[in-house]
Design a protein around this motif. Structure first.
Motif: not given
Lengths: 185, 351
Positions: B5, B7, B174-178
């Motif tokens: 996970l 950013r 800024q967002m988080m993803e796998p």
């Protein structure tokens, strides 16, 4: 299945971390996830929120029109996000700081004295995990155990292994407390 | 392979290191601060140089120097900082130096704000600096795609000796993803740089210059550049189509708006509206041809942007009045929700 969850409260309440632990738990449970923080020029004591999307398919928009669940750690958060919740949605409310219930009749309200429970555990800063535990009782997509694991991984990466046990207790306390409120859970 | 996970900013930094970036120069600015932090922490541990310059102008000229010395190099900033780098970018384009520049766009013009926006499309794709030059411009819409496109940006920049830009916005940063991180590039596989300034011992000196005072000489330099750009336009156009085959309305959107557009397509289809999406991945070279073809089959091509309509001009060039080409945009860092866009879509479908 696609569920949007909003965590909101004061800066310093661990809002962003609670959201991240949920996202990580979802990922480790095999779901697609996204975590989007509000990132204005915020500071401790200001407002903070983040949106987590859990899905069994690739995620398009990381912002949601109608979140399925809300964790409101303070009163302004409930005021702001209650109207946006999806029909029949879930609202976990920190009754230590929010002295009203939900106004909408279609919502499932989960009133939890989050701050008080964290104090009782002698972990005043683990209110975010109490709230997350309560949320997980109403959320069928991510099991409590995945959140415990994700929290432990998160603490280990931050070099805070010593906090794993207390945070696990906080998650479990919230989960248990919500069980008394959510009928049939 | 396991998923992490991350950013967007962190994934871009890690993918840059895995792509072989060994020199990173910057001047910090929100909303790409985590990229700088990540490089500051990791690059010195991984045989690289991290250097925070005294200004964006210095940082881009350090990139110029490292690129001339034959090193895979990169810089990152956000809108106003990228404006400051434009002179150096034009010089690198003229000197045929490969490098990767990351722009995590924010609201503008001027100091603007730190919210997500796409107002730098013109600057990135039409030549924000002076002279007849182009950048290869790639626009990721998810965190995993950002990691993938950084690797590609280094490869394309090396192959054509044209600087490449990653154009993303604050939301993606800024967002988080796998992410499944790409495997590190084998340094041996990075193309040789016989033109680089590596010390002229035993060979004739190399020269890296962006000027030629003789008009005929500068004309020839420009002609070669234009030839390279035509080659890139012929081979490096990238885009994604979602549900366009039977569409009655096609959306065109990139980056953050591209992924929101995917949700709009799903919501529209749930309501019986046959919507589709074209998501340009390379903004330069722009996917004129795929949009041209689709515009012959649908009555409406709706462009969505976090700007006043910059890519819209390219969409209209592609469509050439074969379909109506309305526009929906937001300004100042405001991001529309899928349902807000869906109501816009409904204005253009008859059912």
């Amino acid at each position: 299945m696609e569920q949007g969850v909003i965590f909101a409260g004061f800066g310093g309440q661990g809002i962003l971390l609670a959201g991240k632990v949920l996202a990580r738990a979802g990922m480790e449970h095999g779901l697609e996830v996204s975590w989007l923080p509000s990132y204005g020029p915020e500071m401790r004591g200001g407002t903070a929120n983040c949106t987590v999307v859990l899905s069994d398919e690739l995620i398009g928009a990381p912002i949601v029109d109608a979140p399925w669940a809300l964790v409101a750690m303070n009163a302004p958060s409930l005021d702001r996000f209650e109207p946006q919740l999806a029909e029949g949605g879930l609202a976990v409310i920190n009754t230590s700081l929010v002295h009203r219930s939900v106004q909408r009749t279609d919502l499932t309200a989960v009133p939890i004295p989050v701050t008080q429970l964290a104090h009782n555990l002698e972990m005043p800063r683990a209110g975010n995990m109490v709230a997350l535990g309560a949320l997980l009782r109403g959320l069928d997509s991510v099991p409590l155990q995945s959140a415990v694991q994700a929290m432990a991984h998160e603490m280990e990466e931050r070099g805070r292994e010593s906090l794993v046990d207390a945070n696990r207790k906080a998650l479990e306390a919230g989960y248990e407390e919500a069980g008394k409120v959510i009928v049939g859970s | 392979m396991s998923r992490t996970l991350m950013r967007g900013n962190e994934a871009i930094a890690e993918a840059g290191i895995r792509a072989g970036c060994r020199c990173y120069f910057c001047y910090p600015i929100t909303p790409q601060g985590e990229l700088v932090e990540y490089m500051a922490r990791e690059l010195p541990l991984r045989e690289g140089v991290f250097l925070q310059a005294e200004s964006e102008v210095s940082a881009i000229n350090m990139v110029y120097g490292a690129a001339a010395a034959g090193v895979r190099t990169m810089t990152s900033s956000s809108s106003p900082g990228i404006s400051l780098k434009m002179e150096g970018i034009s010089y690198m384009a003229g000197a045929r130096l490969p490098a990767v520049i990351v722009n995590i766009m924010r609201g503008g013009p001027g100091l603007g704000n730190i919210a997500p926006a796409q107002g730098d499309y013109f600057q990135a794709t039409k030549g924000g600096g002076h002279g007849d030059y182009r950048l290869i411009v790639l626009a990721p819409s998810t965190v995993p795609e950002a990691a993938e496109l950084i690797m590609l940006a280094f490869d394309l920049s090396d192959r054509y000796r044209v600087p490449a830009m990653i154009l993303a916005d604050g939301m993606l940063g800024q967002m988080m993803e796998p992410v499944e991180l790409p495997a590190p590039v084998d340094p041996q596989s990075i193309p040789a740089r016989p033109w680089a300034l590596t010390g002229a011992k035993g060979r004739d000196p190399n020269v890296v210059l962006s000027f030629d005072l003789d008009p005929q000489g500068l004309k020839e330099m420009n002609r070669e550049l234009q030839q390279t750009y035509r080659e890139i336009q012929g081979t490096e156009v990238r885009w994604e189509c979602v549900d366009t085959e039977d569409a009655e309305i096609v959306l065109v959107a990139y980056g953050t708006m591209g992924r929101i557009g995917k949700t709009v397509v799903r919501l529209a289809r749930e309501e019986g509206i046959r919507a589709g999406l074209v998501r340009p991945i390379s903004l330069w070279p722009f996917p004129y041809e795929p949009i041209r073809k689709i515009s012959a089959q649908v009555p409406t091509v709706l462009t969505l942007e976090l700007s006043a309509g910059q890519m819209w001009e390219d969409v209209r060039l592609a469509v050439e009045q074969r379909a109506q080409t309305p526009f929906f945009g937001e300004l100042g860092g405001v991001v529309p929700t899928p349902r807000q866009i869906l109501s816009e879509v409904k204005r253009y479908v008859s059912s």
